[in-house]
Structures are given as structure tokens and as C-alpha cells.
Enzyme design. Structure first.
Site, PDB file in Angstrom:
ATOM      1  N   THR A 101       0.853  -1.192   0.000  1.00  0.00           N
ATOM      2  CA  THR A 101       0.000   0.000   0.000  1.00  0.00           C
ATOM      3  C   THR A 101       0.890   1.243   0.000  1.00  0.00           C
ATOM      4  O   THR A 101       2.050   1.175   0.399  1.00  0.00           O
ATOM      5  CB  THR A 101      -0.870   0.055   1.266  1.00  0.00           C
TER       6      THR A 101
ATOM      7  N   GLU B 118      -5.939  -2.994  -1.386  1.00  0.00           N
ATOM      8  CA  GLU B 118      -6.455  -4.143  -0.628  1.00  0.00           C
ATOM      9  C   GLU B 118      -7.631  -4.820  -1.335  1.00  0.00           C
ATOM     10  O   GLU B 118      -8.095  -5.867  -0.909  1.00  0.00           O
ATOM     11  CB  GLU B 118      -6.911  -3.669   0.768  1.00  0.00           C
TER      12      GLU B 118
HETATM   13  P1  AMP Z   1      -4.593   2.885  -2.970  1.00  0.00           P
HETATM   14  O1  AMP Z   1      -4.674   1.662  -2.180  1.00  0.00           O
HETATM   15  O2  AMP Z   1      -3.261   3.553  -2.926  1.00  0.00           O
HETATM   16  O3  AMP Z   1      -5.047   2.661  -4.378  1.00  0.00           O
HETATM   17  O4  AMP Z   1      -5.583   3.951  -2.330  1.00  0.00           O
HETATM   18  C1  AMP Z   1      -6.927   3.646  -2.102  1.00  0.00           C
HETATM   19  C2  AMP Z   1      -7.656   4.878  -1.651  1.00  0.00           C
HETATM   20  O5  AMP Z   1      -7.719   5.844  -2.702  1.00  0.00           O
HETATM   21  C3  AMP Z   1      -9.093   4.644  -1.295  1.00  0.00           C
HETATM   22  O6  AMP Z   1      -9.237   4.107   0.004  1.00  0.00           O
HETATM   23  C4  AMP Z   1      -9.676   6.034  -1.424  1.00  0.00           C
HETATM   24  O7  AMP Z   1      -9.403   6.826  -0.291  1.00  0.00           O
HETATM   25  C5  AMP Z   1      -8.905   6.603  -2.584  1.00  0.00           C
HETATM   26  N1  AMP Z   1      -9.701   6.472  -3.814  1.00  0.00           N
HETATM   27  C6  AMP Z   1      -9.634   5.532  -4.763  1.00  0.00           C
HETATM   28  N2  AMP Z   1     -10.509   5.778  -5.744  1.00  0.00           N
HETATM   29  C7  AMP Z   1     -11.168   6.913  -5.412  1.00  0.00           C
HETATM   30  C8  AMP Z   1     -12.215   7.696  -6.003  1.00  0.00           C
HETATM   31  N3  AMP Z   1     -12.730   7.395  -7.177  1.00  0.00           N
HETATM   32  N4  AMP Z   1     -12.645   8.775  -5.322  1.00  0.00           N
HETATM   33  C9  AMP Z   1     -12.125   9.131  -4.137  1.00  0.00           C
HETATM   34  N5  AMP Z   1     -11.141   8.445  -3.540  1.00  0.00           N
HETATM   35  C10 AMP Z   1     -10.668   7.350  -4.156  1.00  0.00           C
END
Ligand code: AMP
Length: 547
Positions: free
Chosen positions: A186, A331
Site C-alpha cells: 500500500t 487491498e
Molecule cells: P490505494 O490503495 O493507494 O489505491 O488507495 C486507495 C484509496 O484511494 C481509497 O481508500 C480512497 O481513499 C482513494 N480512492 C480511490 N478511488 C477513489 C475515487 N474514485 N474517489 C475518491 N477516492 C478514491
């Protein structure tokens, strides 16, 4: 009584095998670090992947060993996905935008035994080689005649030389479908990064789900260009979904600027793409500046952070490109929800349809979700009540690699585990989810919650604003109040008062930011998301004029 159907394990090797048999002459086109465009077919990809798997076996790679990659989107990276995962080892993709010390930390935590890299990242490898004792060899993914020399890297192996020693009669082993196939850490904006370990089963199910019409809607008529990197959550599964459906693949390699992307979109007849909002800013700027149109590009999935409604409108109204807003996480492999209109929405006005498309969308079959209060009680699906978003499903992690951080799940009355996403969301009566914020970014003002994402989306719609972020700042009366931080477009003028006026009539009065601060650039993290931690640090001594 048991069903009497075959028990065929879901393995990623079967995806490439299928593409070879049924779409053998479909192309994979890549821009390479060598600078040229490389093209070959699924059959050739399958043949080379088997050679790599055989060569790695000869190097002594065993089931479960982690083989890392530090690479752009390209055909060699795709070969490694299948060779490493297919042979029973684990393809561990690492984000090269992280600091070298973080990369070394991740390599050591994963205990990677080999690391394959694009030579763009040679300086990173030189900086970390001495700090990574588990790595037995470093594999440069470049033509043999361009193989780099470095006295800082012990056992520097050339990918093409390695591959030429492998045999393409290598047979993919029949593995347990629950065995590990890929590992991705992550982004770790707080604490150390944690590893999400995908299985063959989760990866194949996710690829099936992603291909569905109301998800990515991928088919053999598509030419797919993943801008989303293969080093972050497997390019949202596209290297598995595309060969599953027989779509052509187009890899942009290191050139992610608007001009290079546009060129590939046009020359390779790209119909479908996927990426985070920030990458599209560059492409849209390029096409606007040069008054260009897309001749084949029809739809794109945008997610990873909130897609500004203005971007959805520009793509749709000016270029005829459908934006599918999506939400997911490392995740979750990563897809959770996507926003498409249902049959019942067809008769709504364009403005009402746009409101639905701005949401993060509907779950794909396989993912179950709910919102709960801080007391763990379920909250209503009314489109306005915010709650902590929990999910479960066959491509959601049940724990992190090496049990890091303990049991991440929360359990319901029936004892079922749910993964707490750390996001705060609303869900409407039709099941469309909208992210309000990361739970740590939501602004708590006098017991009410203010969505920083909504305020940012509105600010970005102002023509003078290049990017915007909203953070909560301590306030003696209200606990926290919103501060708008803006980076202006080069040469553009806009004042604090004009920006605040721009919000009038668009938000509840108490959502109005208490102040505006201007910066040269909004800091972005390794996956293109706004680094709010850095902004909070930068503004830690700042006091609101209202305080
Ligand atoms: P990651 O694991 O680095 O891909 O981050 C995941 C996080 O990105 C999620 O828990 C959200 O907080 C944010 N995220 C992903 N897609 C979106 C979206 N379309 N709108 C707002 N936040 C998003």
C-alpha cells in the site's frame, strides 16, 4: 449432495494460454525504454513468458519466492507477471516513485530473491543494491547490446540473455488456486507500507468481474492502453482482463506526457484506457492546446482519487469520451465500485444523470459493502448519511503480508469479517456509493462533517485553478474549519475573494472555507494522490483569520 462439476483451479497461466490459443495474433504494442515501439502478439508473449519461467527455474527460483519488478508498463513487465506468477512464485511490483530508502525497506520486508528493472531506474538500483541482502541478482530489462555496466550492482543479469537460456516447452504447473501470485504494498501515507498478497483465485475472479459490461466492459474489439501503472495494483487488473477477453494491449512505457500518449492513442486505435485524474490533466491540456480530437478513444475508467466532475464533462462534452468513475484500493485488487447508469436512469435529464456518474458508483457483483457509524451500527442507504465504508469479497484482503498490523477486519454479529476501507461514504437507495473523504481527511466542524473532496472538486472547476486541496485547520470554537489551498494555472490570476465567491450558492454556508492560501504546486504522492500529510505539516503553524 455435491455438485458434479469439474474442479479446475483458477490460475493466471490459463489466461495467457487462452489468449495464445484464441487471440494468438492479437497485438501487444509497447513504447520501450530503448526509445522505439515494439510490437508482437499474445502467442509470442506466451512463448517468451514460458522461457522466462524456465530460466527462473534454472536460477533456482521456487514456489512462493518473491521476484520484484521496478518497471514501466511494457511487454517484458507483462511477461514477468505471467512467468513469475504462473510458475508458482510471486510477482512483487514496486512503485519506483517511492524514495530509494522506502524501496529498500519494501524489498527487505518482502525478502525478494531477484529484482527485474527498467534501466530508467538504474540509479535507484545502484543506491539500494548494497542494502538488500536477500536479492541474489538484479535483472536489467533491456536489449542485450544495451545492457548497462555498473560496479555498484553485484550479479547484474540481462533479461534477454536470461530469457534466451530458457526453454519454451516449459509446462505451467497445476497450482492450488489459493496460492500467492502477486504482491503489492500500500502507498503507506501513514506508518510503514503493508503488503497485499493476491492469490491466483482472487486475481482470476477480479479479471472476470472487471471485464463485465457495467465494469470496464472490455472485449476483443478493444484496444486497451493502461496509463495506470503496472507497479501499482497490477494496473487495475488490465494485464489479466485484456488477454482474458482478447483485447489488443498498448503499453506507454516511460512516456506519460500528453503528446506521447496522444500519439499512441491515435496510431494504435486505442478505444479504452484507465488512469488516475492527474494523468488526464496532461493529456487534456495537450489536445486542447493543439485543437485535436480523438478518432477511436471511446471510454476511460478514472479512479484512485476523486475524479473532478469538470473532467467528466470535458471528456464527454468536448471529446465524446465516456468517463467511468471508479473506486478501489490496493487491498481490493483494486476494483470495488464503478459508476454507470442503470436502465431506470435512462429517462433522467442529462444533469440528473451527470450527478449519478459523478459518484464512485455501484459495486461489481462479488463485492459486498455497507456504511457504519463509529459505534459499528449499520447506517441507512439514503444518499446523505455519511459512514465508515466496509467491504467484503473474494478479491478483498483478509490480512496483510506477514500478518503486519494484526487482524485488520471487523466482525459482524454473524461473525463475518469486513475490511474497513478507511473511507467515509454515502450510499443512495439504488446502491450508488459516493466517497466523502478519507476518514482522516474529513473536516469535523462543530459536530458536522465537511467533505474536503467536494470542496476540492468545486475549486478545480474554476478556470484559473490548476489544482486544489482542502484541509481541516484547528479552530477554537468549531474544532476544525476548512482551509482551501490552491495552485493557480501558469499566468492565471484569481484572488481569495473571487474563489470564495465561486463557492456561493453551491455549498451549505457552513462548508465555506475560512481562508484561501496560494502555493506553487499541490504536493502529490507516489500514486498521484494529494499528499495531505505534507500540506498539514506545511500549514501546521498557520492560524485561520476566524480563529
Ligand atoms: P490505494 O490503495 O493507494 O489505491 O488507495 C486507495 C484509496 O484511494 C481509497 O481508500 C480512497 O481513499 C482513494 N480512492 C480511490 N478511488 C477513489 C475515487 N474514485 N474517489 C475518491 N477516492 C478514491
Amino acid at each position: 449432495m455435491q455438485g458434479l462439476m469439474m474442479d479446475m483451479p483458477l490460475l493466471i497461466s490459463s489466461i495467457l494460454q487462452h489468449a495464445d490459443r484464441h487471440f494468438g495474433d492479437t497485438e501487444i504494442v509497447s513504447r520501450r525504454v530503448e526509445g522505439d515501439i515494439h510490437r508482437y502478439t499474445y502467442s509470442q508473449c506466451h512463448q517468451r513468458a514460458r522461457r522466462v519461467a524456465d530460466a527462473l527455474t534454472r536460477l533456482g527460483v521456487h514456489n512462493g519466492d518473491r521476484i520484484a519488478t521496478l518497471a514501466w508498463n511494457g511487454y517484458r513487465h507483462m511477461e514477468l507477471y505471467y512467468a513469475v506468477g504462473g510458475m508458482g512464485a510471486v510477482a512483487h511490483t514496486i512503485n519506483p516513485r517511492l524514495h530509494p530508502d522506502q524501496i529498500a525497506w519494501i524489498v527487505n520486508h518482502a525478502g525478494d530473491s531477484y529484482l527485474a528493472f527498467d534501466t530508467t531506474f538504474l540509479p535507484i538500483i545502484e543506491a539500494i543494491a548494497a542494502k538488500c541482502p536477500t536479492v541474489k541478482g538484479w535483472i536489467a530489462m533491456i536489449d542485450a547490446d544495451k545492457h548497462p555496466v555498473s560496479d555498484k550492482i553485484p550479479n547484474l543479469i540481462n533479461y534477454e540473455t536470461l530469457l534466451s537460456g530458457g526453454n519454451d516447452d516449459f509446462q505451467w504447473p497445476e497450482l492450488d488456486e489459493r496460492s500467492a501470485v502477486a504482491l503489492c504494498y500500500t502507498s503507506g501515507t501513514t506508518g510503514n507500507p503493508k503488503g497485499a498478497m493476491y492469490s491466483h483465485r482472487s486475481t482470476v475472479l477480479h479479471a472476470y468481474a472487471a471485464a463485465l459490461p457495467d465494469a470496464m466492459g472490455a472485449s476483443s474489439r478493444d484496444s486497451i492502453l493502461p496509463v495506470v501503472p503496472m507497479f501499482h495494483v497490477n494496473a487495475w487488473g488490465l494485464p489479466y482482463t485484456a488477454p482474458m477477453v482478447g483485447a489488443k494491449m498498448v503499453f506507454p512505457g516511460p512516456a506519460l506526457d500528453g503528446k506521447s500518449l496522444y500519439e499512441l492513442f491515435e496510431t494504435e486505435g486505442v478505444t479504452f484506457s484507465a488512469g488516475v485524474p492527474t494523468v488526464w490533466l496532461g493529456l487534456l491540456q495537450h489536445v486542447k492546446q493543439h485543437d485535436l480530437k480523438f478518432s477511436t478513444f471511446k471510454r476511460t475508467v478514472i479512479g484512485g482519487s476523486a475524479c473532478p466532475p469538470a473532467m467528466i464533462r470535458t471528456f464527454n462534452d468536448d471529446y465524446g469520451v465516456e468517463v467511468v468513475h471508479a473506486w478501489g484500493m490496493t487491498e481490493l485488487s483494486p476494483l470495488g465500485t464503478l459508476s454507470k447508469l442503470a436502465g431506470k436512469h435512462q429517462k433522467l435529464s442529462p444533469a440528473a444523470q451527470q450527478k449519478i456518474l459523478e459518484k464512485q458508483g455501484h459495486v461489481i457483483y462479488g463485492i459486498d459493502m455497507k456504511i457504519v457509524g463509529d459505534d459499528g451500527q449499520d447506517l441507512p442507504w439514503d444518499g446523505t448519511t455519511f459512514g465508515n465504508l466496509l467491504v467484503r469479497g473474494p478479491w478483498v484482503i483478509k490480512e496483510y503480508f506477514k500478518g503486519e498490523g494484526g487482524d485488520p477486519l471487523v466482525y459482524d454479529k454473524e461473525g463475518r469479517g469486513w475490511f474497513p476501507t478507511g473511507d467515509v461514504a454515502t450510499i443512495d437507495a439504488d446502491g450508488y456509493m459516493q466517497i466523502t473523504d478519507r476518514s482522516k481527511d474529513v473536516i469535523k466542524s462543530g459536530g458536522e462533517w465537511i467533505s474536503s473532496i467536494d470542496l476540492e472538486n468545486l475549486a478545480i472547476a474554476h478556470p484559473a485553478v490548476a489544482n486544489a486541496a482542502v484541509i481541516g485547520v484547528a479552530h477554537p470554537k468549531w474544532d476544525e474549519r476548512p482551509l482551501l489551498i490552491v495552485a493557480r494555472k501558469p499566468g492565471a490570476e484569481v484572488t481569495r475573494e473571487e474563489l470564495l465567491k465561486f463557492y456561493e450558492g453551491k455549498i451549505a454556508k457552513f462548508w465555506m472555507p475560512d481562508d484561501v492560501q496560494f502555493v506553487d504546486a499541490i504536493p502529490l504522492g507516489a500514486t498521484g494522490k494529494i499528499l495531505k500529510t505534507r500540506l498539514r505539516e506545511q500549514f501546521k503553524d498557520y492560524t485561520l483569520p476566524t480563529a
